[in-house]
Design an enzyme around this catalytic site. Structure first.
Site, PDB file in Angstrom:
ATOM      1  N   SER A  25       0.788  -1.134  -0.093  1.00  0.00           N
ATOM      2  CA  SER A  25      -0.016  -0.075  -0.027  1.00  0.00           C
ATOM      3  C   SER A  25       0.976   1.446   0.080  1.00  0.00           C
ATOM      4  CB  SER A  25      -0.836  -0.011   1.245  1.00  0.00           C
ATOM      5  OG  SER A  25      -0.319   0.047   2.472  1.00  0.00           O
ATOM      6  N   ASP A 197      -1.036   7.878   9.764  1.00  0.00           N
ATOM      7  CA  ASP A 197      -1.800   7.025  10.623  1.00  0.00           C
ATOM      8  C   ASP A 197      -1.129   5.949  11.539  1.00  0.00           C
ATOM      9  OD1 ASP A 197      -1.065   5.098   8.685  1.00  0.00           O
ATOM     10  OD2 ASP A 197      -2.871   4.638   7.738  1.00  0.00           O
ATOM     11  N   HIS A 200       1.052   4.327   7.273  1.00  0.00           N
ATOM     12  CA  HIS A 200       1.360   4.857   5.744  1.00  0.00           C
ATOM     13  C   HIS A 200       2.148   5.940   5.975  1.00  0.00           C
ATOM     14  CE1 HIS A 200      -2.081   1.892   5.576  1.00  0.00           C
ATOM     15  NE2 HIS A 200      -1.209   1.444   4.691  1.00  0.00           N
TER      16      HIS A 200
END
Length: 246
Positions: A25, A197, A200
């Site tokens: 991600s 967060d 990330h």
């Protein structure tokens, strides 16, 4: 009309060198407003390289090893200027709490090695491969994020560091480029601001990753020319004089 069409079909200047970003991600989001380290690379290499993002949210090295031949083939990488390999954030989740993604440390290191071996087997020179370690994890920030989204908190920053070291081991074994993101982050007093967060990258984190990558990128791309002439070098009354020579 026929002569105009022929003119437009003129020489293309050849294939553009490619930069491939492979990962999870953190790579998938590398063109986002927050974690846009891929955007920074694309901006830095304007008119030199096409930057291709191949990030898959939630993926670990075990899954990447399976899909890699479907993602990149020898024909894809024939014009590769460099490839980044950015995995480990998912592999390093705690085994008892993150069963859906966890990969044991020894297997992770072997998977990363096998991925590098595959890339070399399809024609990518080892110096064109840059392994990036997983970033540090701000546990409390990520715990709060997981609680708010009803997810199981399964990260441990210390364990992430062990997977980062495994990346370093693979880079040393194969002689690839390497960015020890985890260690470099931990040197910064307020390093958690690099994570939006807890897991990330934030905009600050993206800039930090780019700063670490830039010397390696410049070393691999400094000889690449800017594609097509600067507009100031083109005579608007006779553009064919320059543009037909490409």
């Amino acid at each position: 009309m026929a002569s105009e069409v022929t003119s437009l079909r003129g020489k293309s200047g050849g294939s553009w060198p490619k930069v491939y970003l492979l990962g999870n991600s953190i790579t998938q989001f590398s063109f986002s407003a927050e974690g846009g380290w891929g955007s920074l690379i694309a901006d830095h290499l304007q008119r030199k390289c096409d930057v291709v993002c191949r990030g898959f949210s939630g993926y670990n090295s075990r899954w990447w090893k399976i899909i890699l031949p479907k993602v990149l083939t020898a024909s894809d990488v024939k014009d590769a200027a460099l490839i980044t390999l950015f995995l480990g954030a998912n592999d390093s989740v705690l085994a008892d709490l993150g069963k859906a993604q966890h990969v044991p440390l020894e297997e992770f290191q072997q998977n990363m090695s096998d991925i590098v071996i595959y890339l070399q087997s399809i024609g990518v020179a080892r110096e064109k491969i840059i392994i990036i370690s997983p970033p540090a994890c701000a546990e409390e920030k990520w715990r709060k994020e997981c609680e708010e989204k009803g997810r199981i908190f399964s990260k441990c920053n210390k364990q992430t560091g062990e997977y980062a070291q495994a990346c370093a081991n693979v880079a040393k074994l194969h002689g690839t480029g390497y960015v020890h993101l985890y260690t470099e982050m931990m040197k910064v007093p307020d390093w958690d601001c690099m994570l939006n967060d807890g897991l990330h990258l934030s905009a600050d984190g993206a800039s930090f990753v780019f700063k670490l990558l830039k010397p390696l990128i410049d070393n691999l791309t400094c000889a690449l020319p800017m594609r097509f002439p600067d507009w100031k070098d083109i005579d608007n009354k006779n553009p064919h004089a320059v543009l037909d020579q490409l």
